[in-house]
Design a protein around this motif. Sequence first.
Motif, PDB file in Angstrom:
ATOM      1  N   PHE A 119      27.554  27.540  33.690  1.00 33.51           N
ATOM      2  CA  PHE A 119      27.597  26.628  32.556  1.00 33.51           C
ATOM      3  C   PHE A 119      26.906  27.180  31.312  1.00 33.51           C
ATOM      4  N   ASN A 120      26.090  28.197  31.459  1.00 35.67           N
ATOM      5  CA  ASN A 120      25.629  28.899  30.265  1.00 35.67           C
ATOM      6  C   ASN A 120      26.813  29.509  29.540  1.00 35.67           C
ATOM      7  N   ASP A 121      27.762  30.078  30.314  1.00 34.95           N
ATOM      8  CA  ASP A 121      28.972  30.660  29.711  1.00 34.95           C
ATOM      9  C   ASP A 121      29.857  29.574  29.094  1.00 34.95           C
ATOM     10  N   VAL A 122      30.045  28.466  29.837  1.00 30.89           N
ATOM     11  CA  VAL A 122      30.867  27.366  29.333  1.00 30.89           C
ATOM     12  C   VAL A 122      30.258  26.780  28.057  1.00 30.89           C
ATOM     13  N   TYR A 123      28.952  26.589  28.089  1.00 29.57           N
ATOM     14  CA  TYR A 123      28.218  26.062  26.926  1.00 29.57           C
ATOM     15  C   TYR A 123      28.413  26.971  25.717  1.00 29.57           C
ATOM     16  N   LYS A 124      28.267  28.261  25.928  1.00 24.58           N
ATOM     17  CA  LYS A 124      28.444  29.227  24.843  1.00 24.58           C
ATOM     18  C   LYS A 124      29.860  29.161  24.275  1.00 24.58           C
ATOM     19  N   ASP A 125      30.852  29.089  25.168  1.00 26.22           N
ATOM     20  CA  ASP A 125      32.244  29.045  24.719  1.00 26.22           C
ATOM     21  C   ASP A 125      32.530  27.774  23.913  1.00 26.22           C
ATOM     22  N   LEU A 126      32.079  26.625  24.424  1.00 24.62           N
ATOM     23  CA  LEU A 126      32.308  25.359  23.730  1.00 24.62           C
ATOM     24  C   LEU A 126      31.603  25.340  22.377  1.00 24.62           C
ATOM     25  N   ASP A 127      30.352  25.805  22.373  1.00 30.92           N
ATOM     26  CA  ASP A 127      29.582  25.762  21.134  1.00 30.92           C
ATOM     27  C   ASP A 127      30.158  26.721  20.093  1.00 30.92           C
ATOM     28  N   ASN A 128      30.578  27.899  20.536  1.00 36.11           N
ATOM     29  CA  ASN A 128      31.182  28.862  19.605  1.00 36.11           C
ATOM     30  C   ASN A 128      32.471  28.312  19.005  1.00 36.11           C
ATOM     31  N   MET A 129      33.311  27.709  19.859  1.00 36.13           N
ATOM     32  CA  MET A 129      34.581  27.160  19.382  1.00 36.13           C
ATOM     33  C   MET A 129      34.335  26.019  18.407  1.00 36.13           C
TER      34      MET A 129
END
Length: 220
Positions: A184-194
Motif C-alpha cells: 500500500f505504500n506503492d498504491v498510496y504513491k500511485d494514487l497521490d501522484n495521479m
Amino acid sequence: MKDIFSYNADINKNAYMNWRTRRFDHIHNMHVIAEGFMNSAISLAETCLKDNHDKKADMLIFPILFNLNHGIEVYLKVICWNLNQLLNKTETFESSHNLKNLIAETKKLTVEFDNITEALQWSFQLEKYIDELYTKIETVKDNGKKVYDITFTRYSLTRDLEPQFYITEFNNIVIDLENFVQFFNDVYKDLDNMSSYLLALLDQRNELKAEFEAEYQSNL
C-alpha cells in the motif's frame, strides 16, 4: 477539562485542520482528506510492525483497514472529479462507497482524457486489491443479487445483523502487515501522484483561463 479544539503552547503539539485546506478549492481539500486517511492506515500498520508484543495489531487492524478503504474511496472520487472538470463535464463523482464502481468509472474517465492505455498504469495494483477485497465481502441474496458490505471494518455485524466474514470463518483471517505496508505504500504513491498531477493540470488551466478573462476585460 480543557477544550479539545484548543491551542497548545508548543506549536508542534497542535494539529491545524485548515492549514493544508483551501477555502474555495473543494477538490484540493478532498485530496488532503484522502492523503490523511491513507497515510494514517500505513502509519498505524508500521507502528504495529515495530512492536506488536501486546498483539495490538489484532485490534488496530479494523481502523487500519477502514482508513485504507476510505482513503482509496476519496482518492478515486478526487480523480473522477478532476477528470470530469478537465473533460468539461458537470458531473463530480459517484455518490457511493462501492470501490469497484469507483475504480471502473475512474479508469473510463482516465482513458477518455488521455486516450492511451498507459495512463492506467497507476490503477493495476489497486484494482488487484479491490478484486481480492470483494471476494471477502461479497454475499449472494436469495434472489441472486450480489451485495458487498464495505462496512466490515466498522461493525462486526452486516446490515442484516449477520456476523461478518472474519467471525464466521473457521480458519484464521490474517493480514501480513509487512506485505500490507510494502503493497500500500506503492498504491498510496500511485494514487497521490495521479491525483496531484490532475490537480496541477486543473490549476494550470484555471490560471490560464483567469489570465485570458482578465486580458479580455482590459481590452473592452
